[in-house]
Write an enzyme that holds these catalytic residues in place. Structure first.
Site, PDB file in Angstrom:
ATOM      1  N   ASN A 103     -88.272  67.961  46.982  1.00 37.11           N
ATOM      2  CA  ASN A 103     -87.106  68.805  47.298  1.00 37.11           C
ATOM      3  C   ASN A 103     -87.492  70.086  48.037  1.00 37.11           C
ATOM      4  OD1 ASN A 103     -84.412  70.532  45.457  1.00 37.11           O
ATOM      5  ND2 ASN A 103     -84.299  69.435  47.387  1.00 37.11           N
ATOM      6  N   CYS A 119     -85.417  63.550  47.629  1.00 41.71           N
ATOM      7  CA  CYS A 119     -86.763  63.174  48.082  1.00 41.71           C
ATOM      8  C   CYS A 119     -87.715  63.384  46.906  1.00 41.71           C
ATOM      9  CB  CYS A 119     -87.178  63.963  49.333  1.00 41.71           C
ATOM     10  SG  CYS A 119     -87.278  65.756  49.138  1.00 41.71           S
ATOM     11  N   CYS A 171     -89.205  69.522  51.475  1.00 41.53           N
ATOM     12  CA  CYS A 171     -89.357  69.160  52.897  1.00 41.53           C
ATOM     13  C   CYS A 171     -88.150  68.397  53.436  1.00 41.53           C
ATOM     14  CB  CYS A 171     -90.625  68.326  53.112  1.00 41.53           C
ATOM     15  SG  CYS A 171     -92.153  69.210  52.731  1.00 41.53           S
ATOM     16  N   ARG A 172     -87.986  67.139  53.006  1.00 43.01           N
ATOM     17  CA  ARG A 172     -86.968  66.276  53.616  1.00 43.01           C
ATOM     18  C   ARG A 172     -85.553  66.518  53.119  1.00 43.01           C
ATOM     19  NH1 ARG A 172     -90.053  60.921  52.102  1.00 43.01           N
ATOM     20  NH2 ARG A 172     -90.619  62.361  50.432  1.00 43.01           N
ATOM     21  N   SER A 173     -85.346  66.498  51.800  1.00 45.78           N
ATOM     22  CA  SER A 173     -83.947  66.576  51.327  1.00 45.78           C
ATOM     23  C   SER A 173     -83.276  67.919  51.629  1.00 45.78           C
ATOM     24  CB  SER A 173     -83.818  66.191  49.846  1.00 45.78           C
ATOM     25  OG  SER A 173     -84.555  67.024  49.001  1.00 45.78           O
ATOM     26  N   ASP A 211     -92.582  61.017  54.870  1.00 48.21           N
ATOM     27  CA  ASP A 211     -92.904  62.278  54.212  1.00 48.21           C
ATOM     28  C   ASP A 211     -93.731  63.149  55.172  1.00 48.21           C
ATOM     29  OD1 ASP A 211     -93.688  64.313  52.573  1.00 48.21           O
ATOM     30  OD2 ASP A 211     -94.369  63.021  50.940  1.00 48.21           O
TER      31      ASP A 211
HETATM   32  P1  4NP Z   1     -90.574  66.146  50.145  1.00 48.01           P
HETATM   33  O1  4NP Z   1     -92.115  66.332  50.518  1.00 48.01           O
HETATM   34  O2  4NP Z   1     -90.521  65.035  49.113  1.00 48.01           O
HETATM   35  O3  4NP Z   1     -89.961  65.743  51.435  1.00 48.01           O
HETATM   36  O4  4NP Z   1     -90.086  67.459  49.626  1.00 48.01           O
HETATM   37  C1  4NP Z   1     -93.103  66.572  49.560  1.00 48.01           C
HETATM   38  C2  4NP Z   1     -93.259  67.837  49.035  1.00 48.01           C
HETATM   39  C3  4NP Z   1     -94.246  68.083  48.106  1.00 48.01           C
HETATM   40  C4  4NP Z   1     -95.066  67.053  47.706  1.00 48.01           C
HETATM   41  C5  4NP Z   1     -94.903  65.782  48.223  1.00 48.01           C
HETATM   42  C6  4NP Z   1     -93.917  65.542  49.156  1.00 48.01           C
HETATM   43  N1  4NP Z   1     -96.083  67.298  46.742  1.00 48.01           N
HETATM   44  O5  4NP Z   1     -96.859  66.385  46.457  1.00 48.01           O
HETATM   45  O6  4NP Z   1     -96.159  68.429  46.210  1.00 48.01           O
END
Ligand code: 4NP
Length: 157
Positions: free
Chosen positions: A13, A10, A15-17, A125
């Site tokens: 790294n 993602c 939240c989703r992955s 997201d």
């Molecule tokens: P992820 O979510 O891609 O599912 O881990 C996010 C985590 C952090 C951020 C964006 C999306 N960020 O902008 O810091």
């Protein structure tokens, strides 16, 4: 039985992955598949950090402790190390293609493309969302984990 090496990707790294990694790790264990699984982010924002507390809580609701997971950034070497690399959304896919060395053997696809009837859908997201969004993420990644088990079982013959 073949060893299957799977990487979920993602943006951050956190939240989703990590949830995709946790759901697949559990499903593969239950299915008795021989796997190596990891997750990574295309960005370096959260390298070395534990998952978002909301992801840790969501995994906990399903009996999985992901608090020891740590963020890392996708590298070109991952395209050699893993057989399958699965991105959560189209932006992840575009970012991944910029790191792809082109001579790896990983099969790279959008996560929901492996789920019959869900092709082309993105895993939204949840970063700017609330608890409900993390539940939706879990629903998506656990559905994909089950679909992936079926695919890998077929690969094993
Ligand atoms: P992820 O979510 O891609 O599912 O881990 C996010 C985590 C952090 C951020 C964006 C999306 N960020 O902008 O810091």
């Amino acid at each position: 039985m073949e060893k299957h090496r799977v990487l979920f990707v993602c943006l951050g790294n956190i939240c989703r992955s990590p949830l995709a990694e946790a759901a697949f790790r559990k499903a593969a264990e239950e299915a008795g598949l021989d796997i190596e699984v990891d997750s990574a982010g295309t960005a370096n924002y959260h390298v070395g950090e534990p998952p978002d507390p909301r992801s840790i809580e969501e995994a906990q609701r399903h009996g999985i402790d992901i608090s020891s997971y740590r963020g890392r950034q996708l590298s070109s070497d991952d395209f050699h190390r893993f057989d399958r690399i699965l991105g959560m959304d189209r932006s992840n896919m575009a970012n991944m293609s910029r790191v792809d060395p082109g001579d790896g053997n990983a099969k790279v696809s959008l996560l929901m493309d492996i789920v019959p009837g869900q092709e082309g859908r993105e895993v939204a997201d949840p970063w700017y969302g609330g608890e409900d969004n993390f539940r939706d993420t879990w629903d998506d990644v656990s559905m994909a984990a089950e679909a992936l088990i079926a695919i890998l079982r077929d690969d094993d013959g």
